[in-house]
Enzyme design. Sequence first.
Site, PDB file in Angstrom:
ATOM      1  N   CYS A  50       2.957  -0.510  -5.185  1.00  0.00           N
ATOM      2  CA  CYS A  50       2.917   0.770  -5.888  1.00  0.00           C
ATOM      3  C   CYS A  50       1.483   1.145  -6.267  1.00  0.00           C
ATOM      4  CB  CYS A  50       3.723   0.680  -7.170  1.00  0.00           C
ATOM      5  SG  CYS A  50       5.352  -0.014  -6.943  1.00  0.00           S
TER       6      CYS A  50
ATOM      7  N   ASN B 108       3.453  -0.596 -12.230  1.00  0.00           N
ATOM      8  CA  ASN B 108       3.306  -1.444 -11.038  1.00  0.00           C
ATOM      9  C   ASN B 108       3.643  -2.859 -11.443  1.00  0.00           C
ATOM     10  OD1 ASN B 108       2.304   0.670  -9.621  1.00  0.00           O
ATOM     11  ND2 ASN B 108       0.257  -0.186  -9.314  1.00  0.00           N
ATOM     12  N   GLY B 109       4.337  -3.574 -10.582  1.00  0.00           N
ATOM     13  CA  GLY B 109       4.621  -4.979 -10.876  1.00  0.00           C
ATOM     14  C   GLY B 109       6.109  -5.243 -10.934  1.00  0.00           C
TER      15      GLY B 109
ATOM     16  N   TRP C  37       6.782   1.571  -4.267  1.00  0.00           N
ATOM     17  CA  TRP C  37       7.173   0.732  -3.134  1.00  0.00           C
ATOM     18  C   TRP C  37       8.337  -0.090  -3.656  1.00  0.00           C
ATOM     19  CZ3 TRP C  37       6.880  -4.532  -1.417  1.00  0.00           C
ATOM     20  CH2 TRP C  37       6.752  -4.695  -0.032  1.00  0.00           C
TER      21      TRP C  37
ATOM     22  N   ARG D 226      -1.654   2.119   0.284  1.00  0.00           N
ATOM     23  CA  ARG D 226      -1.081   0.898  -0.284  1.00  0.00           C
ATOM     24  C   ARG D 226       0.381   0.730   0.126  1.00  0.00           C
ATOM     25  NH1 ARG D 226      -3.735  -1.197  -5.064  1.00  0.00           N
ATOM     26  NH2 ARG D 226      -1.735  -2.035  -5.651  1.00  0.00           N
TER      27      ARG D 226
ATOM     28  N   GLU E  51      -5.817 -14.364  14.191  1.00  0.00           N
ATOM     29  CA  GLU E  51      -6.145 -13.045  13.655  1.00  0.00           C
ATOM     30  C   GLU E  51      -5.838 -11.948  14.682  1.00  0.00           C
ATOM     31  OE1 GLU E  51      -6.516 -11.888  10.910  1.00  0.00           O
ATOM     32  OE2 GLU E  51      -7.637 -10.027  11.069  1.00  0.00           O
TER      33      GLU E  51
ATOM     34  N   GLU F  42       1.053  -6.491  13.368  1.00  0.00           N
ATOM     35  CA  GLU F  42       1.271  -5.771  12.111  1.00  0.00           C
ATOM     36  C   GLU F  42       1.180  -4.263  12.265  1.00  0.00           C
ATOM     37  OE1 GLU F  42      -1.602  -6.457   8.998  1.00  0.00           O
ATOM     38  OE2 GLU F  42      -3.223  -6.707  10.425  1.00  0.00           O
TER      39      GLU F  42
ATOM     40  N   LYS G 164      -1.149  -2.672   1.203  1.00  0.00           N
ATOM     41  CA  LYS G 164      -2.534  -3.137   1.319  1.00  0.00           C
ATOM     42  C   LYS G 164      -2.786  -4.350   0.445  1.00  0.00           C
ATOM     43  CE  LYS G 164      -6.792  -3.124   2.566  1.00  0.00           C
ATOM     44  NZ  LYS G 164      -7.031  -3.775   3.865  1.00  0.00           N
TER      45      LYS G 164
ATOM     46  N   LYS H 201      -3.338  -8.862  14.113  1.00  0.00           N
ATOM     47  CA  LYS H 201      -3.821  -7.474  14.225  1.00  0.00           C
ATOM     48  C   LYS H 201      -2.907  -6.664  15.127  1.00  0.00           C
ATOM     49  CE  LYS H 201      -5.812  -6.907  11.509  1.00  0.00           C
ATOM     50  NZ  LYS H 201      -6.175  -7.887  10.547  1.00  0.00           N
TER      51      LYS H 201
END
Length: 609
Positions: A2, A99-100, A73, A27, A483, A490, A604, A487
Amino acid sequence: MCGIVGYNGKEKAVNILLDGLSRLEYRGYDSAGIAIRDKEIEVFKAKGKLSNLKDKIKDKKLNGTCGIGHTRWATHGEPNETNAHPHVSNDGNVTLVHNGIIENYQELTQKLFRHDYKLFSETDTEVLTNLIDYYYKKYKMGPIDAINRTMVRVRGSYAIAVMFKEYPDEIWVARKDSPMIIGQDSNGTYLASDVPAILKYTNKVYYIDNMEAACLKKDKVIFYDLNGDVVKKELKEIKWDVSSAEKEGFEHFMIKEINEQPEVVKKTINSLTNNNKIDLSKTGLKEEDIKRIKDIYIVACGSAYHVGVCAQYIFEDLARIPTKVDIASEFRYRKPILNKNTLVIIISQSGETADSLAALREAKNMGVKTLAIVNVVGSSIAREADYVLYTLAGPEIAVATTKAFSTQLIASYTLAIEFAKIKKKINNNYYQELINEMNQIPEKIKEILNNLTTNIQKIASKFSNIKDAFYIGRGLDYAISLEGSLKLKEVSYIHSEAYASGELKHGTISLIEDNTLVIGIATQEEIFEKTISNLVEVKSRGAYVVVVTINGKDVSKVANNTIMIPETNKYFYPSLSVIPLQLIGYYITVSKGLDVDKPRNLAKSVTVE
Ligand code: F6R
């Protein structure tokens, strides 16, 4: 996760809130809402994109100069308008965004039911809103008392912004383990869960600590501790410029950030060197501290963990320090064995990743020294670690990390080189050679971007319809395969796996069939032939093989396509080989027409467990 914004000042709040929320879109979110105070507090919410919220309010006259906003979110309850924030207490006394996660919300719900409160949504946030209202009315001692009583009663993580009906010109905030910054300029005061949301308006910020609250008036901010006593804070300047959080003509943030890598890598090198010598003084690490280190534990999540895998090879090979690397969500429950001479290194772009923060605290509880490699100044991990090495990637907006990753690699090289020198594992000549070579990395990244982008676009367009891909390599090439694979998967939603090439024959090779895409990374001289022979094995089973290797290497017997990168020291290849892998992920995704900056289901910064 969020996002939160808030503004209290001279300007109309609606524009500042919507602009801030649009800068937090990256985000990840599934609904959005704002509360604006003119005479009364008005709340508007919409499911889905921010544009739905904008449509809803386009004909309204919203002149209020005080307000809060949120992108949600979903965690508790599905993404719909009722569950979206802001939430309002039963009689409209308290309006709140959060948020949380409130872990004991069920127990608190029962408490509220016993006092005749009703709940309309499925969220823990509505519980929090009404709990503040409950304490506000029970003790009648004003906002700070109600917020502090709530803070000691709830368990979990939160950053909240609250408006009280009876305090028209104030926004109240509080936080625990969830990011929040507070800004100020001559036009008013601002709050946000993330710097880019308010950077356009001000770069002067206060950092609010865990279990602190603050009151944002139009011209000042007053901070309080849990006892309700005033806490003095200094305004700090954020050195990021506004344009670094804009697309500046690029189609997406991801490609803009890929192209920023030469510059941010150079900045990070410059900040960690002085007169062509490594200088770790800004981190707080001293020579005696380094001499004491007997082993290293690197802990991180996702791409930052992949930096850790690279760093593990380099710390062990170059500095001969036994090194382990662990995923933060595993480390925190593993009961790891650490001793007083272990250095725990936490790597995190945001500095707010919940698992990495918990791992840091776990290490500190064991009395072990901690070093954080962090990008966001003033973030929780940066504030709590014993030593901090800041990467200078600037704000990273695309969900898939690129430039922060590259600066984290530089941070690990400088640590490994310095540790190797102090522990007398390398002589002065080699030390100097490594630094000289490291200084060349930005130019070499630029060369790759200039020379290879078109070729990679072509390769990518061929593979937009594939279902699976495999990335293989050995040693540091395996580390960077991890990685490269992340990349791709995702952002493009193509299933992809990274394998240590020597491990293929132990199972995975049975998945290879005609035209399966296998990307082989072969930059490490000592194991070059071995990787090539693994590629021959997959090619003979029908794979389409793309090889990332060093200029001048002949891989024609195995490669359907070759991507050549410039020569460098063996330890620095990850910085170069990752660039084509980032471009492959980006261009395949663009050719599939997907939203590359905001992949589905991802956030994010993962501030909840
Ligand atoms: C992938 C990606 C994530 C992050 C991970 C850790 O592209 O960005 O895997 O690396 O969520 O985030 P930080 O570095 O903020 O702790």
